[in-house]
Design a protein around this motif. Structure first.
Motif, PDB file in Angstrom:
ATOM      1  N   VAL A  76     -50.352  13.412  37.348  1.00  0.00           N
ATOM      2  CA  VAL A  76     -51.413  12.885  36.409  1.00  0.00           C
ATOM      3  C   VAL A  76     -51.508  12.500  35.127  1.00  0.00           C
ATOM      4  O   VAL A  76     -52.135  13.987  34.412  1.00  0.00           O
ATOM      5  CB  VAL A  76     -52.465  13.230  37.045  1.00  0.00           C
ATOM      6  CG1 VAL A  76     -54.097  11.597  36.398  1.00  0.00           C
ATOM      7  CG2 VAL A  76     -52.201  12.300  38.383  1.00  0.00           C
ATOM      8  N   GLU A  77     -51.093  11.786  33.887  1.00  0.00           N
ATOM      9  CA  GLU A  77     -51.662  12.621  32.544  1.00  0.00           C
ATOM     10  C   GLU A  77     -52.273  11.536  32.237  1.00  0.00           C
ATOM     11  O   GLU A  77     -52.937  10.174  32.035  1.00  0.00           O
ATOM     12  CB  GLU A  77     -50.073  11.284  32.129  1.00  0.00           C
ATOM     13  CG  GLU A  77     -49.070  12.174  32.361  1.00  0.00           C
ATOM     14  CD  GLU A  77     -47.821  11.386  31.822  1.00  0.00           C
ATOM     15  OE1 GLU A  77     -48.153  10.866  30.457  1.00  0.00           O
ATOM     16  OE2 GLU A  77     -46.531  11.291  31.802  1.00  0.00           O
ATOM     17  N   ARG A  78     -53.468  12.973  31.794  1.00  0.00           N
ATOM     18  CA  ARG A  78     -54.616  11.973  31.492  1.00  0.00           C
ATOM     19  C   ARG A  78     -54.841  11.684  29.701  1.00  0.00           C
ATOM     20  O   ARG A  78     -55.626  13.206  28.890  1.00  0.00           O
ATOM     21  CB  ARG A  78     -56.257  13.120  31.965  1.00  0.00           C
ATOM     22  CG  ARG A  78     -56.163  13.728  33.308  1.00  0.00           C
ATOM     23  CD  ARG A  78     -57.488  14.320  33.499  1.00  0.00           C
ATOM     24  NE  ARG A  78     -57.263  13.894  34.684  1.00  0.00           N
ATOM     25  CZ  ARG A  78     -57.140  14.999  36.271  1.00  0.00           C
ATOM     26  NH1 ARG A  78     -56.050  15.815  35.496  1.00  0.00           N
ATOM     27  NH2 ARG A  78     -57.073  15.209  37.205  1.00  0.00           N
ATOM     28  N   THR A  79     -54.361  11.050  29.400  1.00  0.00           N
ATOM     29  CA  THR A  79     -54.393  10.574  27.796  1.00  0.00           C
ATOM     30  C   THR A  79     -55.263  10.269  27.141  1.00  0.00           C
ATOM     31  O   THR A  79     -55.727  10.270  25.999  1.00  0.00           O
ATOM     32  CB  THR A  79     -52.817   9.432  27.885  1.00  0.00           C
ATOM     33  OG1 THR A  79     -53.258   8.589  28.592  1.00  0.00           O
ATOM     34  CG2 THR A  79     -51.304  10.766  27.812  1.00  0.00           C
ATOM     35  N   GLY A  80     -56.284   9.110  27.931  1.00  0.00           N
ATOM     36  CA  GLY A  80     -57.207   8.487  27.476  1.00  0.00           C
ATOM     37  C   GLY A  80     -58.355   9.461  27.297  1.00  0.00           C
ATOM     38  O   GLY A  80     -58.625  10.584  27.782  1.00  0.00           O
ATOM     39  N   ARG A  81     -59.368   9.401  26.545  1.00  0.00           N
ATOM     40  CA  ARG A  81     -60.201  10.250  26.506  1.00  0.00           C
ATOM     41  C   ARG A  81     -62.259   9.255  26.779  1.00  0.00           C
ATOM     42  O   ARG A  81     -61.519   8.076  25.696  1.00  0.00           O
ATOM     43  CB  ARG A  81     -60.465  10.819  24.873  1.00  0.00           C
ATOM     44  CG  ARG A  81     -59.302  11.634  24.527  1.00  0.00           C
ATOM     45  CD  ARG A  81     -60.091  12.816  25.569  1.00  0.00           C
ATOM     46  NE  ARG A  81     -58.416  14.101  25.250  1.00  0.00           N
ATOM     47  CZ  ARG A  81     -57.932  14.067  25.883  1.00  0.00           C
ATOM     48  NH1 ARG A  81     -57.457  13.255  26.998  1.00  0.00           N
ATOM     49  NH2 ARG A  81     -56.901  15.031  25.725  1.00  0.00           N
ATOM     50  N   ALA A  82     -62.963  10.054  27.024  1.00  0.00           N
ATOM     51  CA  ALA A  82     -64.232   8.739  26.835  1.00  0.00           C
ATOM     52  C   ALA A  82     -64.995   9.909  26.298  1.00  0.00           C
ATOM     53  O   ALA A  82     -64.983  10.916  26.767  1.00  0.00           O
ATOM     54  CB  ALA A  82     -64.325   8.849  28.518  1.00  0.00           C
ATOM     55  N   THR A  83     -66.088   9.129  25.698  1.00  0.00           N
ATOM     56  CA  THR A  83     -67.152   9.856  25.206  1.00  0.00           C
ATOM     57  C   THR A  83     -68.771   9.734  26.113  1.00  0.00           C
ATOM     58  O   THR A  83     -68.603   8.233  26.351  1.00  0.00           O
ATOM     59  CB  THR A  83     -66.967   9.224  23.261  1.00  0.00           C
ATOM     60  OG1 THR A  83     -66.240   9.988  23.305  1.00  0.00           O
ATOM     61  CG2 THR A  83     -68.986  10.086  23.111  1.00  0.00           C
ATOM     62  N   VAL A  84     -69.594  10.643  26.482  1.00  0.00           N
ATOM     63  CA  VAL A  84     -70.178  10.132  27.589  1.00  0.00           C
ATOM     64  C   VAL A  84     -71.712  10.609  26.702  1.00  0.00           C
ATOM     65  O   VAL A  84     -71.144  12.402  26.704  1.00  0.00           O
ATOM     66  CB  VAL A  84     -70.281  10.778  28.429  1.00  0.00           C
ATOM     67  CG1 VAL A  84     -69.503   9.660  29.486  1.00  0.00           C
ATOM     68  CG2 VAL A  84     -69.710  11.834  28.554  1.00  0.00           C
ATOM     69  N   LEU A  85     -72.687  10.394  26.465  1.00  0.00           N
ATOM     70  CA  LEU A  85     -74.275  11.631  26.552  1.00  0.00           C
ATOM     71  C   LEU A  85     -75.109  11.789  28.511  1.00  0.00           C
ATOM     72  O   LEU A  85     -75.162  10.980  28.781  1.00  0.00           O
ATOM     73  CB  LEU A  85     -74.978   9.997  25.514  1.00  0.00           C
ATOM     74  CG  LEU A  85     -75.978  10.764  24.365  1.00  0.00           C
ATOM     75  CD1 LEU A  85     -75.582  12.124  23.943  1.00  0.00           C
ATOM     76  CD2 LEU A  85     -76.883   9.569  24.119  1.00  0.00           C
ATOM     77  N   VAL A  86     -74.777  13.106  27.749  1.00  0.00           N
ATOM     78  CA  VAL A  86     -75.450  13.482  28.930  1.00  0.00           C
ATOM     79  C   VAL A  86     -77.313  14.457  28.346  1.00  0.00           C
ATOM     80  O   VAL A  86     -77.004  15.190  27.612  1.00  0.00           O
ATOM     81  CB  VAL A  86     -74.612  14.098  29.577  1.00  0.00           C
ATOM     82  CG1 VAL A  86     -73.964  13.711  29.773  1.00  0.00           C
ATOM     83  CG2 VAL A  86     -74.676  15.650  28.592  1.00  0.00           C
ATOM     84  N   ALA A 120     -70.658  18.043  21.912  1.00  0.00           N
ATOM     85  CA  ALA A 120     -71.483  18.604  20.969  1.00  0.00           C
ATOM     86  C   ALA A 120     -72.962  18.749  20.886  1.00  0.00           C
ATOM     87  O   ALA A 120     -73.161  16.960  21.843  1.00  0.00           O
ATOM     88  CB  ALA A 120     -70.788  17.416  19.620  1.00  0.00           C
ATOM     89  N   SER A 121     -74.177  18.502  20.277  1.00  0.00           N
ATOM     90  CA  SER A 121     -75.458  19.271  20.581  1.00  0.00           C
ATOM     91  C   SER A 121     -76.117  17.559  20.235  1.00  0.00           C
ATOM     92  O   SER A 121     -75.402  17.686  18.809  1.00  0.00           O
ATOM     93  CB  SER A 121     -76.394  19.409  20.491  1.00  0.00           C
ATOM     94  OG  SER A 121     -75.998  21.089  21.730  1.00  0.00           O
ATOM     95  N   ARG A 122     -76.818  16.435  20.943  1.00  0.00           N
ATOM     96  CA  ARG A 122     -77.525  15.782  19.309  1.00  0.00           C
ATOM     97  C   ARG A 122     -79.010  15.745  20.157  1.00  0.00           C
ATOM     98  O   ARG A 122     -79.375  16.389  20.605  1.00  0.00           O
ATOM     99  CB  ARG A 122     -76.771  13.805  19.448  1.00  0.00           C
ATOM    100  CG  ARG A 122     -75.261  14.381  19.436  1.00  0.00           C
ATOM    101  CD  ARG A 122     -75.067  13.198  19.024  1.00  0.00           C
ATOM    102  NE  ARG A 122     -75.586  11.577  19.783  1.00  0.00           N
ATOM    103  CZ  ARG A 122     -75.523  10.478  19.876  1.00  0.00           C
ATOM    104  NH1 ARG A 122     -73.865  10.272  19.237  1.00  0.00           N
ATOM    105  NH2 ARG A 122     -75.978   9.620  20.571  1.00  0.00           N
TER     106      ARG A 122
END
Length: 329
Positions: free
Chosen positions: A244-254, A270-272
């Motif tokens: 499995v090639e994980r080439t995608g990048r997802a940004t999530v706010l948690v 990163a903290s916000r």
């Protein structure tokens, strides 16, 4: 242990937990899927008795407190039940990601046919005048869905029944019809696959369930074939699917301090002021969405749109399923 036997043992446990009465072997045979037989046929009844004895021994080896006794002094035949107090577990503290994993595993039962078979068995007990504890099977309701092809393919594999279905591969615009003798359905790297004998190619093939288009159509009689002995379905899928090639990048706010499982997965953190921003590598938007919805309101997808839309679709499916359950009640 085979899938069929596992389902039978689970349903036997549910049946015996759902009543405080001792149930005779005949009552169990008439209630639990997998024990169907003709009691007037000596060979058939003997086969049932051997199967039932093996299952009782298996449950006791697993630590299930199976009791033998009678409901009254007038009962000529002993019955069986599970001691509730001895079977109950103490409170087990779980981390949020551990609880999510346990919940997903429990929800899958509905789609493997276990909850439906259990409900049928409990209905038979009620019809026979046996008091049933309505709380005994709590937790079997589904909260998420799997691929629509899951239920018909698992049923076909269980019944040894040939099927046909339309299947789409990434490099072709139109799906093609495949004919298969399914051996079983397995999960590999977050995706579901059916493995079996492809009748048109004359060879073993794996098919990803999310690529099945439309309905799975039974085309043969039950018991029409026999899978190879000791076949390793996972190995077939692993060789076929490749890395499995994980080439995608997802940004999530948690939510700060939550979703430990995602934090271990993140390649950036990163903290916000409004939360923590995580960057997650992924290969399949649908699979990632299935992971994210398990964390509920503690996760919000920022980017990319394909992952955000996949999460929205999953949530719509959950809401629709809850509406169906509410109407059914």
């Amino acid at each position: 242990m085979s899938r069929t036997r596992t389902e039978r043992l689970v349903n036997l446990v549910i049946c015996l937990l759902s009543t405080r009465r001792f149930l005779t072997a005949a009552q169990i045979a008439a209630t639990v899927p997998g024990y169907e037989h003709d009691p007037d046929d000596a060979k058939d009844h003997e086969a049932f008795q051997r199967k039932f004895e093996r299952d009782k021994a298996e449950l006791r080896e697993l630590g299930v407190p199976l009791e033998t006794g009678t409901a009254s002094v007038f009962d000529a035949e002993p019955g069986y039940r599970i001691a509730h107090r001895e079977y109950a577990l103490p409170d087990i503290p779980l981390e949020p990601d551990e609880a999510a994993a346990v919940g997903i595993a429990a929800r899958l039962w509905q789609h493997a046919g276990l909850a439906a078979a259990a409900s049928s068995g409990l209905a038979k007990l009620r019809a026979a005048g046996v008091d049933v504890d309505p709380q005994a099977t709590l937790g079997l309701e589904p909260m998420v869905t799997v691929d629509p092809a899951f239920a018909p393919l698992t049923a076909a594999a269980r019944d040894r029944r040939e099927v046909s279905f339309d299947y789409r591969v990434p490099d072709r615009d139109e799906p093609t019809t495949r004919r298969l003798q399914p051996w079983g359905v397995v999960c590999w790297r977050g995706r579901w696959y059916v493995v079996g004998h492809d009748l048109d190619r004359g060879a073993t093939r794996c098919f990803r369930l999310s690529r099945v288009v439309g309905a799975v159509r039974p085309t043969g009689a039950p018991g029409a074939y026999r899978p190879p002995a000791d076949v390793d379905l996972i190995s077939h899928v692993a060789r076929w699917s490749g890395p499995v090639e994980r080439t995608g990048r997802a940004t999530v706010l948690v939510t700060p301090g939550r979703v430990a499982g995602l934090r271990r997965w993140a390649v950036e953190n990163a903290s916000r002021p409004d939360g923590d921003l995580l960057v997650l590598p992924y290969a399949d938007a649908d699979y990632l969405a299935g992971q994210l919805v398990g964390y509920g309101p503690d996760v919000r997808v920022v980017d990319p749109p394909e992952v955000r839309e996949a999460v929205i679709q999953r949530l719509k499916e959950i809401a629709a399923r809850h509406d169906e359950l509410a109407v059914a009640r």
